[in-house]
Design a protein around this motif. Structure first.
Motif, PDB file in Angstrom:
ATOM      1  N   VAL A   1       0.885  -1.117  -0.076  1.00 42.86           N
ATOM      2  CA  VAL A   1       0.080   0.072   0.082  1.00 42.86           C
ATOM      3  C   VAL A   1       0.987   1.170   0.031  1.00 42.86           C
ATOM      4  CG1 VAL A   1      -1.817   1.394   1.228  1.00 42.86           C
ATOM      5  CG2 VAL A   1      -1.901  -1.016   1.252  1.00 42.86           C
ATOM      6  N   LYS A   2       0.676   2.131  -1.091  1.00 40.82           N
ATOM      7  CA  LYS A   2       1.403   3.187  -1.088  1.00 40.82           C
ATOM      8  C   LYS A   2       0.681   4.407  -0.722  1.00 40.82           C
ATOM      9  CE  LYS A   2       3.766   0.943  -5.031  1.00 40.82           C
ATOM     10  NZ  LYS A   2       3.973   0.964  -6.502  1.00 40.82           N
ATOM     11  N   HIS A   3       1.287   5.432  -0.192  1.00 39.87           N
ATOM     12  CA  HIS A   3       0.831   6.667   0.274  1.00 39.87           C
ATOM     13  C   HIS A   3       1.498   7.902  -0.402  1.00 39.87           C
ATOM     14  CE1 HIS A   3      -1.568   4.929   3.745  1.00 39.87           C
ATOM     15  NE2 HIS A   3      -0.527   3.980   4.020  1.00 39.87           N
ATOM     16  N   ILE A   4       0.996   7.992  -1.549  1.00 42.51           N
ATOM     17  CA  ILE A   4       1.733   8.754  -2.538  1.00 42.51           C
ATOM     18  C   ILE A   4       1.434  10.377  -2.410  1.00 42.51           C
ATOM     19  CG2 ILE A   4       2.345   9.199  -4.914  1.00 42.51           C
ATOM     20  CD1 ILE A   4       3.279   6.604  -3.966  1.00 42.51           C
ATOM     21  N   LYS A   5       2.368  11.426  -2.353  1.00 45.28           N
ATOM     22  CA  LYS A   5       2.233  12.700  -2.571  1.00 45.28           C
ATOM     23  C   LYS A   5       2.660  13.142  -3.891  1.00 45.28           C
ATOM     24  CE  LYS A   5       2.437  17.284  -0.802  1.00 45.28           C
ATOM     25  NZ  LYS A   5       1.279  17.723  -1.052  1.00 45.28           N
ATOM     26  N   ILE A   6       1.823  13.693  -4.742  1.00 43.56           N
ATOM     27  CA  ILE A   6       2.207  14.201  -6.023  1.00 43.56           C
ATOM     28  C   ILE A   6       2.214  15.604  -5.913  1.00 43.56           C
ATOM     29  CG2 ILE A   6       1.301  14.129  -8.339  1.00 43.56           C
ATOM     30  CD1 ILE A   6       1.465  11.459  -7.300  1.00 43.56           C
ATOM     31  N   ASP A   7       3.456  16.176  -6.558  1.00 40.96           N
ATOM     32  CA  ASP A   7       3.824  17.622  -6.637  1.00 40.96           C
ATOM     33  C   ASP A   7       3.926  17.733  -8.213  1.00 40.96           C
ATOM     34  OD1 ASP A   7       3.458  18.584  -4.060  1.00 40.96           O
ATOM     35  OD2 ASP A   7       5.313  17.788  -3.549  1.00 40.96           O
ATOM     36  N   ALA A   8       3.289  18.627  -9.038  1.00 42.21           N
ATOM     37  CA  ALA A   8       3.253  18.355 -10.168  1.00 42.21           C
ATOM     38  C   ALA A   8       3.253  19.849 -10.834  1.00 42.21           C
ATOM     39  CB  ALA A   8       2.005  17.606 -10.772  1.00 42.21           C
TER      40      ALA A   8
ATOM     41  N   SER B   1     -11.604 -12.942   1.353  1.00 38.49           N
ATOM     42  CA  SER B   1     -12.670 -12.267   1.704  1.00 38.49           C
ATOM     43  C   SER B   1     -12.417 -10.777   2.071  1.00 38.49           C
ATOM     44  CB  SER B   1     -12.971 -12.879   3.099  1.00 38.49           C
ATOM     45  OG  SER B   1     -12.012 -12.514   4.285  1.00 38.49           O
ATOM     46  N   VAL B   2     -13.243 -10.013   1.814  1.00 36.12           N
ATOM     47  CA  VAL B   2     -13.326  -8.676   2.199  1.00 36.12           C
ATOM     48  C   VAL B   2     -12.962  -8.312   3.515  1.00 36.12           C
ATOM     49  CG1 VAL B   2     -14.714  -6.456   2.594  1.00 36.12           C
ATOM     50  CG2 VAL B   2     -15.301  -8.035   0.529  1.00 36.12           C
ATOM     51  N   LEU B   3     -13.352  -9.110   4.606  1.00 31.81           N
ATOM     52  CA  LEU B   3     -12.678  -9.268   5.947  1.00 31.81           C
ATOM     53  C   LEU B   3     -11.261  -9.162   5.970  1.00 31.81           C
ATOM     54  CD1 LEU B   3     -13.550  -8.809   8.957  1.00 31.81           C
ATOM     55  CD2 LEU B   3     -13.645 -11.412   9.009  1.00 31.81           C
ATOM     56  N   LYS B   4     -10.840 -10.129   5.331  1.00 30.85           N
ATOM     57  CA  LYS B   4      -9.334 -10.276   5.166  1.00 30.85           C
ATOM     58  C   LYS B   4      -8.683  -8.999   4.598  1.00 30.85           C
ATOM     59  CE  LYS B   4      -5.492 -13.159   4.186  1.00 30.85           C
ATOM     60  NZ  LYS B   4      -4.923 -14.304   3.613  1.00 30.85           N
ATOM     61  N   ALA B   5      -9.107  -8.553   3.768  1.00 25.56           N
ATOM     62  CA  ALA B   5      -8.660  -7.388   2.953  1.00 25.56           C
ATOM     63  C   ALA B   5      -8.664  -6.131   3.804  1.00 25.56           C
ATOM     64  CB  ALA B   5      -9.406  -6.922   1.390  1.00 25.56           C
ATOM     65  N   LEU B   6      -9.633  -5.956   4.416  1.00 30.06           N
ATOM     66  CA  LEU B   6      -9.921  -4.958   5.422  1.00 30.06           C
ATOM     67  C   LEU B   6      -9.076  -4.877   6.443  1.00 30.06           C
ATOM     68  CD1 LEU B   6     -11.676  -2.423   5.519  1.00 30.06           C
ATOM     69  CD2 LEU B   6     -13.201  -3.801   6.824  1.00 30.06           C
ATOM     70  N   GLY B   7      -8.680  -6.199   6.870  1.00 32.17           N
ATOM     71  CA  GLY B   7      -7.763  -6.504   8.123  1.00 32.17           C
ATOM     72  C   GLY B   7      -6.316  -5.976   7.679  1.00 32.17           C
ATOM     73  N   ILE B   8      -5.896  -6.407   6.506  1.00 30.16           N
ATOM     74  CA  ILE B   8      -4.666  -5.888   5.882  1.00 30.16           C
ATOM     75  C   ILE B   8      -4.662  -4.240   5.797  1.00 30.16           C
ATOM     76  CG2 ILE B   8      -3.295  -5.886   3.740  1.00 30.16           C
ATOM     77  CD1 ILE B   8      -4.156  -8.763   3.197  1.00 30.16           C
ATOM     78  N   LEU B   9      -5.559  -3.845   5.258  1.00 33.28           N
ATOM     79  CA  LEU B   9      -5.738  -2.594   5.103  1.00 33.28           C
ATOM     80  C   LEU B   9      -5.747  -1.469   6.461  1.00 33.28           C
ATOM     81  CD1 LEU B   9      -7.939  -2.078   1.940  1.00 33.28           C
ATOM     82  CD2 LEU B   9      -5.575  -1.929   2.058  1.00 33.28           C
TER      83      LEU B   9
ATOM     84  N   GLY C   1      -2.994   1.049   8.015  1.00 29.32           N
ATOM     85  CA  GLY C   1      -3.140   2.277   8.553  1.00 29.32           C
ATOM     86  C   GLY C   1      -2.721   2.601   9.871  1.00 29.32           C
ATOM     87  N   LYS C   2      -2.601   1.524  10.611  1.00 26.50           N
ATOM     88  CA  LYS C   2      -1.789   1.787  12.165  1.00 26.50           C
ATOM     89  C   LYS C   2      -0.339   2.014  12.000  1.00 26.50           C
ATOM     90  CE  LYS C   2      -5.278  -1.250  14.508  1.00 26.50           C
ATOM     91  NZ  LYS C   2      -5.528  -2.705  15.156  1.00 26.50           N
ATOM     92  N   MET C   3       0.231   1.576  10.858  1.00 22.98           N
ATOM     93  CA  MET C   3       1.617   1.904  10.838  1.00 22.98           C
ATOM     94  C   MET C   3       1.901   3.386  10.012  1.00 22.98           C
ATOM     95  SD  MET C   3       2.557  -1.925   9.609  1.00 22.98           S
ATOM     96  CE  MET C   3       4.240  -1.744   9.537  1.00 22.98           C
ATOM     97  N   LYS C   4       1.016   3.672   8.866  1.00 21.48           N
ATOM     98  CA  LYS C   4       0.827   4.918   8.121  1.00 21.48           C
ATOM     99  C   LYS C   4      -0.160   5.247   7.914  1.00 21.48           C
ATOM    100  CE  LYS C   4       5.185   5.447   5.769  1.00 21.48           C
ATOM    101  NZ  LYS C   4       5.761   6.844   6.124  1.00 21.48           N
ATOM    102  N   SER C   5      -0.580   6.537   8.437  1.00 20.53           N
ATOM    103  CA  SER C   5      -2.071   6.890   8.353  1.00 20.53           C
ATOM    104  C   SER C   5      -2.361   7.078   6.891  1.00 20.53           C
ATOM    105  CB  SER C   5      -2.161   8.075   9.287  1.00 20.53           C
ATOM    106  OG  SER C   5      -1.827   8.089  10.448  1.00 20.53           O
TER     107      SER C   5
END
Length: 169
Positions: free
Chosen positions: A37-44, A75-83, A87-91
């Motif tokens: 999961v990438k948290h990307i900031k674009i400056d363009a 399952s959606v539940l597993k994917a949500l758990g991963i995401l 989110g706990k590691m990087k907001s």
């Protein structure tokens, strides 16, 4: 689709299998994993010399060659758990556009926009689509939205725009 909207949809359908339709009637295999999961900031800077910035959430999907014969989707539940763990590691920026990065042996690597979602039986299907590139400075650079001008008028505007003193790159 914004990141918050995706999370809301996932929260509402935790009891379903999660499928990704990356092109019409083409789905990521049941052997997919969420690998990054990438948290990307674009400056363009666009071709009209206008600066812009925004954030994106990019979720990478990868098909494991070791699980090629797998038929049960995550399952959606597993994917949500991963995401949520991410989110706990990087907001997350919940207002950020969410995209899915994906490829397989017959589909090029692309960052795909969420076009729509649908519920089919016990499945949540996230429909992904490629978006075409676009010029953000059409008006400033004199590029017509639709080709209603004659070729000669369009050529004149482009030539004026592209001079060293012009406003466009």
């Amino acid at each position: 689709m914004k990141t918050q909207e995706l999370f809301s949809i996932l929260e509402q359908h935790q009891d379903k299998s999660l499928l990704f339709e990356y092109a019409p009637n083409s789905f990521a295999g049941a052997n997919y994993h969420i690998t990054e999961v990438k948290h990307i900031k674009i400056d363009a800077v666009d071709c009209g010399s206008q600066m812009d910035s925004w954030n994106e959430t990019i979720i990478q999907l990868w098909e494991s060659p070791l699980e090629i014969h797998k038929t049960k989707y995550m399952s959606v539940l597993k994917a949500l758990g991963i995401l949520k763990k991410v989110g706990k590691m990087k907001s997350y920026d919940l207002d950020a556009e969410v995209k899915f990065e994906y490829s397989n042996t017959s589909f090029h690597t692309a960052q795909l926009f969420v076009n729509e979602f649908k519920i089919e039986d016990n499945k949540l299907v996230i429909q992904l689509r490629v978006e075409k590139t676009d010029c953000k400075a059409k008006e400033l650079c004199g590029v017509p939205e639709t080709i209603v001008n004659t070729l000669e008028k369009t050529k004149e505007k482009v030539e004026a725009c592209c001079t060293p003193d012009g406003n466009c790159c």
